[in-house]
Design a protein around this motif. Structure first.
Motif, PDB file in Angstrom:
ATOM      1  N   UNK A  44      16.379  79.265 -28.968  1.00  0.00           N
ATOM      2  CA  UNK A  44      15.483  79.205 -27.815  1.00  0.00           C
ATOM      3  C   UNK A  44      14.589  77.977 -27.913  1.00  0.00           C
ATOM      4  N   UNK A  45      14.990  76.996 -28.697  1.00  0.00           N
ATOM      5  CA  UNK A  45      14.219  75.763 -28.855  1.00  0.00           C
ATOM      6  C   UNK A  45      14.061  75.076 -27.497  1.00  0.00           C
ATOM      7  N   UNK A  46      12.815  74.961 -27.053  1.00  0.00           N
ATOM      8  CA  UNK A  46      12.561  74.276 -25.784  1.00  0.00           C
ATOM      9  C   UNK A  46      11.449  73.238 -25.942  1.00  0.00           C
ATOM     10  N   UNK A  47      11.292  72.738 -27.170  1.00  0.00           N
ATOM     11  CA  UNK A  47      10.355  71.644 -27.388  1.00  0.00           C
ATOM     12  C   UNK A  47      11.088  70.342 -27.694  1.00  0.00           C
ATOM     13  N   UNK A  48      12.422  70.370 -27.626  1.00  0.00           N
ATOM     14  CA  UNK A  48      13.204  69.167 -27.918  1.00  0.00           C
ATOM     15  C   UNK A  48      14.563  69.284 -27.255  1.00  0.00           C
ATOM     16  N   UNK A  49      15.190  68.153 -26.971  1.00  0.00           N
ATOM     17  CA  UNK A  49      16.555  68.161 -26.469  1.00  0.00           C
ATOM     18  C   UNK A  49      17.487  68.632 -27.577  1.00  0.00           C
ATOM     19  N   UNK A  89      19.572  66.270 -34.548  1.00  0.00           N
ATOM     20  CA  UNK A  89      19.187  65.153 -35.414  1.00  0.00           C
ATOM     21  C   UNK A  89      18.238  65.635 -36.520  1.00  0.00           C
ATOM     22  N   UNK A  90      17.308  66.509 -36.148  1.00  0.00           N
ATOM     23  CA  UNK A  90      16.363  67.053 -37.126  1.00  0.00           C
ATOM     24  C   UNK A  90      17.092  67.889 -38.179  1.00  0.00           C
ATOM     25  N   UNK A 116      21.654  76.244 -26.184  1.00  0.00           N
ATOM     26  CA  UNK A 116      20.211  76.149 -25.950  1.00  0.00           C
ATOM     27  C   UNK A 116      19.900  76.422 -24.476  1.00  0.00           C
ATOM     28  N   UNK A 117      18.662  76.819 -24.172  1.00  0.00           N
ATOM     29  CA  UNK A 117      18.314  77.226 -22.806  1.00  0.00           C
ATOM     30  C   UNK A 117      18.316  76.104 -21.771  1.00  0.00           C
ATOM     31  N   UNK A 146       6.820  67.935 -23.239  1.00  0.00           N
ATOM     32  CA  UNK A 146       7.150  66.559 -22.859  1.00  0.00           C
ATOM     33  C   UNK A 146       8.491  66.115 -23.435  1.00  0.00           C
ATOM     34  N   UNK A 147       8.805  66.554 -24.659  1.00  0.00           N
ATOM     35  CA  UNK A 147      10.027  66.116 -25.319  1.00  0.00           C
ATOM     36  C   UNK A 147      11.285  66.731 -24.708  1.00  0.00           C
TER      37      UNK A 147
END
Length: 230
Positions: A17-22, A28-29, A44-45, A66-67
């Protein structure tokens, strides 16, 4: 643990549910931490939301981190006819929430799309409110029910299964969230293990509605159990 799963021949899909990054930045992380993961192995959502927006001709007012904005680069956002809500973190100001409220309340039939409905999540500095808390505020204020495209929505897990190419009865979800991970997967017909790490709380084991197929102390133990049953 992930290497052992892949080496065994089992298919693997990360459901986040990661929605702070593409997805690209998310992968990449993970790769920088040593994980051999590709973008295709991540459900991802945001991409799911973009598909929904295109299919229904919706133009979103975005309240997201923003990301994450680049995920919506090819989506028409002029004259919005819906609101898309993600984990906006520091963008969850009163002014921004009120602006989203005004967009919704001004619609004849408000459409609120939420990239998940988690209550909270855990980072290195502790627990933090997740998008679900803000989703509920807008639902209440606008008398609308949000459409959730992340976990625990059944359609989200169905999307992951479609990418894996397996039926639900042949898949196992491993997660730390009793509702979004375990409950969502089980409603889709999958089995689910809850790890006693991350956002796990001892009270999860007394949840009135959701009971995991098993508890494990960590991911490595979950992989042990799965591989032993092959």
């Amino acid at each position: 643990s992930l290497h052992r799963i892949k080496a065994s021949g089992l298919k693997l899909q990360l459901c986040t549910n990661e929605t702070q990054a593409t997805r690209e930045n998310f992968v990449r992380k993970l790769r920088a931490m040593g994980f051999d993961i590709s973008v295709a192995e991540v459900t991802a959502p945001a991409p799911a939301a973009c598909r929904l927006l295109r299919e229904r001709g919706l133009r979103p007012h975005l309240l997201v981190h923003d990301d994450l904005v680049p995920e919506f680069a090819e989506i028409d956002k002029t004259n919005p006819n819906c609101v898309v809500l993600g984990d906006a973190a520091e963008n969850f100001t009163y002014a921004n929430l009120n602006e989203a409220f005004r967009v919704l309340i001004g619609m004849e039939k408000p459409v609120l799309i939420s990239l998940g409905r988690g209550r909270y999540y855990k980072e290195t500095d502790g627990l933090k409110l997740d998008v679900g808390a803000y989703m509920k505020a807008l639902e209440y204020a606008c008398d609308v029910q949000a459409e959730v495209v992340g976990k625990p929505a059944k359609s989200f897990f169905e999307s992951a299964l479609a990418e894996l190419g397996v039926p639900p009865e042949q898949a196992i979800m491993i997660g730390d969230d009793i509702v979004s991970d375990v409950g969502g997967a089980q409603r889709c017909g999958m089995r689910a293990l809850q790890v006693r790490t991350g956002k796990y709380r001892p009270s999860d084991e007394n949840h009135p509605h959701v009971k995991p197929d098993a508890y494990v102390n960590n991911l490595a133990e979950a992989v042990d159990i799965i591989l032993q049953q092959l």
